[in-house]
Design an enzyme around this catalytic site. Structure first.
Site, mmCIF file in Angstrom:
data_model
loop_
_atom_site.group_PDB
_atom_site.id
_atom_site.type_symbol
_atom_site.label_atom_id
_atom_site.label_comp_id
_atom_site.label_asym_id
_atom_site.label_seq_id
_atom_site.Cartn_x
_atom_site.Cartn_y
_atom_site.Cartn_z
ATOM 1 N N ALA A 249 0.837 -1.214 0.000
ATOM 2 C CA ALA A 249 0.000 0.000 0.000
ATOM 3 C C ALA A 249 0.871 1.263 0.000
ATOM 4 C CB ALA A 249 -0.921 -0.003 1.210
ATOM 5 N N GLY A 252 2.060 2.483 -5.323
ATOM 6 C CA GLY A 252 2.823 3.236 -6.318
ATOM 7 C C GLY A 252 3.960 2.432 -6.926
ATOM 8 N N ASP A 271 -0.559 -6.705 1.836
ATOM 9 C CA ASP A 271 -0.482 -5.633 2.826
ATOM 10 C C ASP A 271 -1.206 -6.094 4.079
ATOM 11 O OD1 ASP A 271 0.451 -2.582 2.782
ATOM 12 O OD2 ASP A 271 -1.271 -2.785 4.126
ATOM 13 N N ASP A 298 0.279 -10.286 6.676
ATOM 14 C CA ASP A 298 1.270 -9.576 7.484
ATOM 15 C C ASP A 298 2.662 -10.001 7.032
ATOM 16 O OD1 ASP A 298 2.918 -8.507 9.414
ATOM 17 O OD2 ASP A 298 1.638 -9.071 11.097
ATOM 18 N N ASP A 314 9.372 -2.525 0.702
ATOM 19 C CA ASP A 314 9.321 -1.106 1.057
ATOM 20 C C ASP A 314 8.694 -1.007 2.444
ATOM 21 O OD1 ASP A 314 9.708 1.656 0.374
ATOM 22 O OD2 ASP A 314 7.536 1.823 0.148
ATOM 23 N N CYS A 367 11.424 5.479 3.013
ATOM 24 C CA CYS A 367 11.420 6.912 2.688
ATOM 25 C C CYS A 367 11.938 7.686 3.906
ATOM 26 C CB CYS A 367 10.039 7.396 2.261
ATOM 27 S SG CYS A 367 8.731 7.146 3.473
#
Length: 430
Positions: A249, A252, A271, A298, A314, A367
């Site tokens: 999620a 992108g 997700d 999970d 990610d 990020c």
């Protein structure tokens, strides 16, 4: 103007009292002819972004700590001070009089007198503390613990550059959906001189969201920061591969992978949160992609009988690389949050790596710009799991400008207008 002020004040109070996320409450702001959404968004984001500096300046004018004042008055003072110092299109006398009117409406003559006094006494350039951490924290409006941490990790100059970039309005960047359209066809619809080509293939910056909105709805492009393209490029997905996006999620990077390989790969997206799956599926549908299986699972517990050729991981992170976009995160994070999230990241990486086949590639990404969430997680994993190694030649897949001496891919917020990010390409060797 007073209506916009009052709406902004109420939104700021939700953030202050309920710890609501700024981007979420602004998304829910209803557009009407009477509501200037752009101005309200500027007031809310700006007041939160510059909160530390505003509080310090108000403290000087008040001769006491703003933290001791009632919450609503405190937030009103911040909002009024932000307008006074940063909103140039409104004359200063108008800002003062409108702020005093709002103060009188909410708190009577006592509030009106206090707000009037603070705004008339506030100094634009007062004498600042000489200590680097304290001064930088005030001037660039970041928590002291974060400035101190970046100072230790990156040094004075980079710390200041990061802080400055966090306070800039982020550019609007998008990714062309090459599975539906090529660049020549795309720029038949969108004026090319409104766009700036970025160093990540397929990514552009545009000067206005309105110019791109119709094409987002058609699915021929997606709003995404160019730094988010780096993990996908490092993964280097190929046709006929079995690929997992383990924390997918909002989708992108997942859809970027699918656009690259087309329908000739098996892509699994998982997700942890059921409610996020609808957002992933919505993005898949909008972009006209068909080769993705989405399920709720999970990443700490996920298992498979058939291993994957490629895995994108990610992981959840503090978001310390996206503070320009997520203006409230700097005030919501702390040192304990970093330690907690590192534990989660480590557990996810340990578990998901078991689903990678020998010779397969796993890309770990965040990020965040914090080493504890990035290099330390990967290096600790490699020390324990001797059957994995770092592919320390990421320049085969991304520009060498983003490659560190250790062989990781990194971006900082002050470079190219990108978000701060981190990625590592890990290979299972036996």
């Amino acid at each position: 103007m007073i209506q916009s002020q009052e709406i902004a004040l109420n939104l700021l109070l939700k953030v202050e009292r309920e710890e609501a996320y700024t981007d979420k409450i602004l998304e829910n702001l209803k557009v009407t002819p009477e509501v200037n959404v752009r101005f309200i968004t500027e007031l809310v984001n700006g007041t939160i972004r510059w909160q530390k500096k505003l509080d310090w300046l108000i403290d000087q004018a008040l001769k006491q700590k703003i933290s001791k004042i009632q919450v609503k008055l405190k937030v009103l003072l911040r909002l009024a001070a932000y307008e006074l110092l940063f909103i140039e299109k409104v004359p200063r006398p108008v800002i003062v009089s409108e702020s005093v009117r709002l103060a009188r409406k909410l708190g009577g003559t006592d509030w009106a007198g206090l707000v009037n006094g603070v705004l008339r006494n506030i100094e634009i350039e007062p004498e600042l503390p000489k200590d680097f951490v304290t001064r930088t924290s005030i001037v660039h409006s970041h928590p002291e613990w974060l400035v101190e941490r970046w100072l230790e990790q990156f040094g004075e100059n980079v710390t200041i550059d990061i802080c400055k970039a966090d306070n800039e309005r982020p550019p609007i960047t998008f990714r062309i959906n090459y599975s539906m359209i090529n660049e020549e066809e795309f720029f038949f619809h969108v004026k090319k001189d409104a766009c700036k080509k970025l160093v990540i293939p397929g990514f552009y910056e545009i000067d206005s969201f309105k110019k791109i909105k119709p094409f987002l709805l058609k699915g021929i492009c997606s709003i995404q920061d160019a730094s988010a393209g780096i993990p996908t490029l490092l993964l280097n997905p190929q046709k006929n591969e079995r690929i997992l996006d383990a924390c997918s999620a909002p989708g992108g990077k997942l859809t970027h992978i699918a656009e690259i390989v087309g329908s000739e790969a098996e892509i699994i997206a998982i997700d942890k949160y059921e409610k996020k799956l609808d957002l992933i599926k919505s993005n898949i549908k909008r972009l006209n992609l068909e080769n993705i299986q989405v399920s709720c699972a999970d990443a700490m517990e996920f298992k498979t009988e058939k291993p994957f050729d490629k895995i994108l991981l990610d992981v959840p992170c503090t978001g310390l690389g996206v503070l320009a976009k997520r203006v409230d995160l700097r005030w919501k994070r702390n040192l304990q949050a970093i330690k907690n999230i590192q534990e989660t990241q480590t557990k996810i990486l340990d578990n998901i790596s078991e689903s990678l086949k020998v010779g397969g590639v796993l890309v770990y990404s965040t990020c965040s710009i914090d080493r504890e969430e990035n290099e330390e997680v990967v290096l600790k994993f490699l020390r324990i799991h001797k059957n994995f190694k770092l592919d320390d030649t990421p320049e085969k897949f991304v520009s060498k400008d983003f490659v560190t001496k250790e062989g990781f891919a990194r971006t900082f917020p002050y470079q190219n207008g990108f978000d701060g990010s981190f990625a590592a390409r890990i290979v299972r060797v036996n």
